[in-house]
Design a protein around this motif. Structure first.
Motif, mmCIF file in Angstrom:
data_model
loop_
_atom_site.group_PDB
_atom_site.id
_atom_site.type_symbol
_atom_site.label_atom_id
_atom_site.label_comp_id
_atom_site.label_asym_id
_atom_site.label_seq_id
_atom_site.Cartn_x
_atom_site.Cartn_y
_atom_site.Cartn_z
ATOM 1 N N ARG A 252 0.787 -1.209 -0.041
ATOM 2 C CA ARG A 252 -0.052 0.060 0.090
ATOM 3 C C ARG A 252 0.865 1.197 -0.176
ATOM 4 N N VAL A 253 1.638 1.496 -1.059
ATOM 5 C CA VAL A 253 2.554 2.546 -1.098
ATOM 6 C C VAL A 253 1.657 3.674 -1.484
ATOM 7 N N PHE A 254 2.494 5.050 -1.073
ATOM 8 C CA PHE A 254 1.684 6.079 -1.269
ATOM 9 C C PHE A 254 1.798 6.301 -2.981
ATOM 10 N N THR A 255 0.571 6.904 -3.383
ATOM 11 C CA THR A 255 0.442 7.138 -4.807
ATOM 12 C C THR A 255 0.323 8.704 -5.243
ATOM 13 N N LYS A 256 -0.015 9.407 -4.176
ATOM 14 C CA LYS A 256 -0.150 10.875 -4.278
ATOM 15 C C LYS A 256 0.081 11.468 -2.837
ATOM 16 N N ILE A 257 0.927 12.657 -2.775
ATOM 17 C CA ILE A 257 1.029 13.338 -1.588
ATOM 18 C C ILE A 257 0.997 14.841 -2.096
ATOM 19 N N ASN A 258 0.111 15.498 -1.253
ATOM 20 C CA ASN A 258 0.135 16.916 -1.397
ATOM 21 C C ASN A 258 0.712 17.577 -0.058
ATOM 22 N N LEU A 259 1.733 18.616 -0.321
ATOM 23 C CA LEU A 259 2.110 19.324 0.953
ATOM 24 C C LEU A 259 1.504 21.002 0.564
ATOM 25 N N HIS A 260 0.515 21.362 1.687
ATOM 26 C CA HIS A 260 0.123 22.465 1.516
ATOM 27 C C HIS A 260 0.634 23.433 2.710
ATOM 28 N N PHE A 261 1.296 24.528 2.296
ATOM 29 C CA PHE A 261 2.018 25.380 3.467
ATOM 30 C C PHE A 261 1.222 26.403 3.954
ATOM 31 N N VAL A 262 0.740 26.930 4.727
ATOM 32 C CA VAL A 262 0.217 27.800 5.498
ATOM 33 C C VAL A 262 1.179 28.620 6.402
ATOM 34 N N VAL A 263 1.440 29.983 5.575
ATOM 35 C CA VAL A 263 2.389 30.747 6.529
ATOM 36 C C VAL A 263 1.606 32.244 7.036
ATOM 37 N N THR A 264 1.665 32.373 8.327
ATOM 38 C CA THR A 264 1.061 33.536 9.058
ATOM 39 C C THR A 264 2.036 34.437 9.317
ATOM 40 N N GLY A 265 1.924 35.720 8.932
ATOM 41 C CA GLY A 265 2.906 36.869 9.423
ATOM 42 C C GLY A 265 2.414 38.100 8.656
ATOM 43 N N ARG A 266 3.212 39.226 8.715
ATOM 44 C CA ARG A 266 2.976 40.396 8.383
ATOM 45 C C ARG A 266 3.315 40.903 6.924
ATOM 46 N N ASP A 267 2.488 41.093 5.836
ATOM 47 C CA ASP A 267 3.269 41.412 4.644
ATOM 48 C C ASP A 267 4.185 40.277 3.964
ATOM 49 N N VAL A 268 3.995 39.134 4.377
ATOM 50 C CA VAL A 268 4.433 37.999 3.728
ATOM 51 C C VAL A 268 4.530 37.906 2.304
ATOM 52 N N SER A 269 5.297 37.969 1.674
ATOM 53 C CA SER A 269 5.240 38.152 0.121
ATOM 54 C C SER A 269 4.833 36.579 -0.473
ATOM 55 N N GLU A 270 3.771 36.591 -1.017
ATOM 56 C CA GLU A 270 3.370 35.499 -1.673
ATOM 57 C C GLU A 270 4.347 35.114 -2.789
ATOM 58 N N LYS A 271 5.083 35.733 -3.491
ATOM 59 C CA LYS A 271 6.290 35.238 -4.264
ATOM 60 C C LYS A 271 7.207 34.789 -3.856
ATOM 61 N N HIS A 272 7.563 35.356 -2.435
ATOM 62 C CA HIS A 272 8.846 34.645 -1.661
ATOM 63 C C HIS A 272 8.354 33.435 -1.115
ATOM 64 N N LEU A 273 7.086 33.136 -0.910
ATOM 65 C CA LEU A 273 6.738 31.870 -0.274
ATOM 66 C C LEU A 273 6.690 30.744 -1.508
ATOM 67 N N ALA A 274 5.982 31.233 -2.677
ATOM 68 C CA ALA A 274 6.066 30.353 -3.679
ATOM 69 C C ALA A 274 7.496 29.790 -3.948
ATOM 70 N N ARG A 275 8.431 30.789 -4.202
ATOM 71 C CA ARG A 275 9.790 30.380 -4.549
ATOM 72 C C ARG A 275 10.408 29.391 -3.323
ATOM 73 N N ALA A 276 10.180 29.729 -2.291
ATOM 74 C CA ALA A 276 10.610 28.826 -1.209
ATOM 75 C C ALA A 276 10.041 27.114 -1.209
ATOM 76 N N VAL A 277 8.758 27.415 -1.448
ATOM 77 C CA VAL A 277 8.344 25.890 -1.763
ATOM 78 C C VAL A 277 8.785 25.278 -2.913
ATOM 79 N N GLN A 278 8.976 26.000 -4.111
ATOM 80 C CA GLN A 278 9.407 25.503 -5.311
ATOM 81 C C GLN A 278 11.061 24.958 -5.069
ATOM 82 N N LEU A 279 11.750 26.008 -4.393
ATOM 83 C CA LEU A 279 13.084 25.315 -4.190
ATOM 84 C C LEU A 279 13.285 23.964 -3.301
ATOM 85 N N SER A 280 12.473 24.105 -2.370
ATOM 86 C CA SER A 280 12.450 22.882 -1.719
ATOM 87 C C SER A 280 11.879 21.570 -2.427
#
Length: 137
Positions: free
Chosen positions: A80-108
């Protein structure tokens, strides 16, 4: 890297890393600890979270909470191996750049997270993210 796993009782096992850390596993239906597959899923989330936090810090983003919500699908029959995995990041802060978060997730996903990159050889892994604005104090 080395580790060992010892059977305790029933379906309970204790893993010990070469660095001296213990982790309890339980594969039974009345489990008191995560199963091995749950540990794999959480390991992917932790590995990727380490990257995202580090990258956001380097980008001087003002955040105080990062959570990755993991969801996975498994094959119906053994193994019963994994066939699909989703990682959904939720970041809370002040004026966090969506662009920076998208890039961080992509680099990871593409470069840094060794657990997810290893799993990606056999599992469809997707990533998503959202920024939650922290209210001013």
């Amino acid at each position: 890297m080395q580790a060992s796993v010892k059977w305790v009782d029933g379906d309970t096992f204790i893993g010990r890393s070469d660095s001296g850390h213990n982790v309890v596993f339980d594969a039974g239906s009345d489990s008191a600890a995560p199963s091995p597959m749950e540990m794999v899923l959480m390991s992917a989330g932790c590995c990727s979270s380490v990257d995202v936090v580090s990258i956001l810090k380097k980008a001087k983003q003002d955040f105080d909470h990062v959570e990755v919500k993991l969801s996975a699908e498994r094959a119906e029959t053994a193994p019963r191996v994994f066939t699909k995995i989703n990682l959904h990041f939720v970041v809370t802060g002040r004026d966090v750049s969506e662009k920076h978060l998208a890039r961080a997730v992509q680099l990871s996903a593409e470069k840094y997270c060794s657990v997810a990159l290893m799993l990606d050889k056999a599992v469809e892994i997707t990533h998503s993210h959202e920024v939650v604005e922290r209210e001013a104090k």
